[in-house]
Design a protein around this motif. Sequence first.
Motif, short mmCIF file in Angstrom:
data_model
loop_
_atom_site.label_atom_id
_atom_site.label_comp_id
_atom_site.label_asym_id
_atom_site.label_seq_id
_atom_site.Cartn_x
_atom_site.Cartn_y
_atom_site.Cartn_z
N ASP A 144 0.95 -1.29 -0.19
CA ASP A 144 0.08 -0.27 -0.03
C ASP A 144 0.96 1.17 -0.11
OD1 ASP A 144 -2.41 1.35 -0.21
OD2 ASP A 144 -2.86 0.96 1.88
N VAL A 145 1.94 1.44 -0.84
CA VAL A 145 2.72 2.62 -0.99
C VAL A 145 2.41 3.01 -2.41
CG1 VAL A 145 5.04 3.44 -0.98
CG2 VAL A 145 4.15 1.62 0.52
N PHE A 146 2.18 4.27 -2.53
CA PHE A 146 2.25 5.00 -3.98
C PHE A 146 3.16 6.02 -4.15
CE2 PHE A 146 -1.75 2.63 -3.16
CZ PHE A 146 -2.17 2.27 -4.33
N ILE A 147 3.40 6.38 -5.47
CA ILE A 147 4.57 7.61 -5.79
C ILE A 147 3.89 8.33 -6.84
CG2 ILE A 147 5.90 6.06 -7.18
CD1 ILE A 147 8.47 7.24 -5.93
N ALA A 148 4.48 9.59 -6.65
CA ALA A 148 4.02 10.64 -7.75
C ALA A 148 4.93 11.56 -8.24
CB ALA A 148 2.58 11.15 -7.24
#
Length: 696
Positions: free
Chosen positions: A633-637
């Motif tokens: 549950d890790v997201f990057i932008a």
Amino acid sequence: MKSALKDYQMLLLYLMLLFSASMHSQNKIRIACVGDSVTFGAGIQDPQEHGYPAQLQQLLGANYEVGNFGHSGATLLKNGHKPYWDAAEFKKSQDFAPHIVIIHLGLNDQGNNNWPNHKDEFEQDYLDMISVYKNLPSKPKVIICKMTPTFSGHHWFEEGMRESFKEIQLIIETIAKNASVDLIDLHEPLYRFPEYFPDNLHPTKEGAHIIANKAFSAITGDYGDLKLPLLYGENMVLQRNDTIRFNGTANYNDIVTVQFNNATKFVKADFNGQWNLTFPPMEAGGPYPLKFSTPTKSVEIESVYLGEVWLASGQSNMGFMVRDMESATTVLKDSLNDRVFFLSMDGKTLSGEKFSTDELENCNAADYFESSGWTTSNGKDLERFSAVAYAFAYTLQKKLNVPVGIICNAIGGSPIQSWISRESMEQQHETVNLLNDMRLNPMVDTWVAERIELNMEGYSKTKIKARHPYQPTILFDAGVMPIRNYNIKGVIWYQGESNAEHIELHSALFKLLVNDWRNHFQNKNLPFYYVQLSSLNRSTWGRFRDSQRRLLDIPNTGMAVSYDVGNETDVHPRKKWIVGQRLSKIALHNDYNFEIGYSGPLLDFVNVIGNALEVHFKYGEGLKALNSPSVQDVFIANADKVFVPAQTKIINGTLQVWSPEIKNPRYVKYGYTPFSNGNLVNSYGLPASTFSNSIE
């Protein structure tokens, strides 16, 4: 001849009766109620019967004669727009030859047409009026009053009246001292009942009854003899190593004797029937006897303990009962503890249906809560107590080995605004809006607004004056005000589900709540530990959890993470013991100096290293992914904040985050999925909080 004699006898009898009535009238104690429209009874049907002077007459009985000399719109200021000095009632009140004068003026002086230009004249004008009455041939006793409330719905409230009102109240207190007259506080008892003020200024007959009761007690000194606060009773626990405060009410000038732990103290009840005294701090122990007595009444409590006292509050997940938790059978068999004492303040009215007449009658500050009294943790009583609160108290007691008292007043479904005082919410426009617009207000979560509508259906057709338990300030008025003088060590709080649609507003209200409770409990450093919402498949919950993390900036707060013990579809997850234990770890570390792990990893800062982000943590010792080779549950932008799933690796206590799709990373999110499978923990097994370095 006989007819004339009979007529003469009848006339003589009439004259004798008239003379007797006149003499009887002269022997009565005459009370002049001087004031404005509140005294007159404006807005009350049949003020001659239901206005406060009329109700005061009924309370006092035939030995008194009460005169209503209220004049609507009257100002105390001589240069006000409608001076009481010029009213016919002023002259009539003097001709009445009163023995007691009760003055309640000032409400009309607060207006912008009076106060800004003449505020400096108010004190002297009031002193002059007091002097006029004191110098009457009847030499009356003069009593003045702090003003009845002006509520935030008044059209001038945010245009200067709020500030003017406060100034006048303070000046009235000064006037009472300078003039050596007694002062009745009409503000506080009515301030908790806005439903008695349909136009925000004038009380209904129910409000007038409160005024009449206050005036009756001030005149007679009768406050119903010795009365003790809600939390006093068998098995009560007092906070150890802190000044012990006892308080209550008694008849004016009665000597109250308090005997506790081989010490005896005395105090005299004041003009308003209030008394309080203190004993020096004492170490943990008990049971000790405690006795309160006046010349006519005594109350004995056989078993009082000294230990640690905490308040547990919030909504249904705090109120969630031991009997319904996971492993309830085991807890009720193996985790009983006769050194844990708990008291439950339960709401009398809460349902998913239209409230009945009886239920509506309970929806007010005086009647909403009922107390269970203090009890030890036998199975029967414990079944219905808060699971989180009991787990917290049980763990504390095992570690500290002293009596622990835990009070729970949680109410299912309650939004945070119902727990904040009116005096705090009146200070800002946004919260004033919440106070004034309580029907389907768009700042209120949809479920809350709809439940209020359902419960209060048809309410306006009744004559009952009520507030819904989800409306602003009522749970503070009913559930915090009565216990604010009871020393507590700190607060544990589990709430937010009913504010999750309005994240920024909740954050502002939470800060307001913490400061508000610290003020009312007279402890600016009062520990306040809260539960971050668990996992649930509701769209805003990830962002809401992160907003709760940011609230840790408030001094002396702590947060227990719970998303790892959530339920995808049930807002009431059953794994409550672990939540209570996590709260207890925070208290044990912060307040009792235990060197234990008490927090999961918290975002510290983020470095950009090429096409990856390096996330640093506080409390990140032994950082690892639980039950998986990678962090979930890790997201990057990039700077555009369009997030994509990230790859991760833990290196030297930092979390490395990257994605082939992101060339210039700036932002990271963890645990933002409403029902999160996040698995980042530290060496203590405590989960990392939901976090992001992006503020949406």
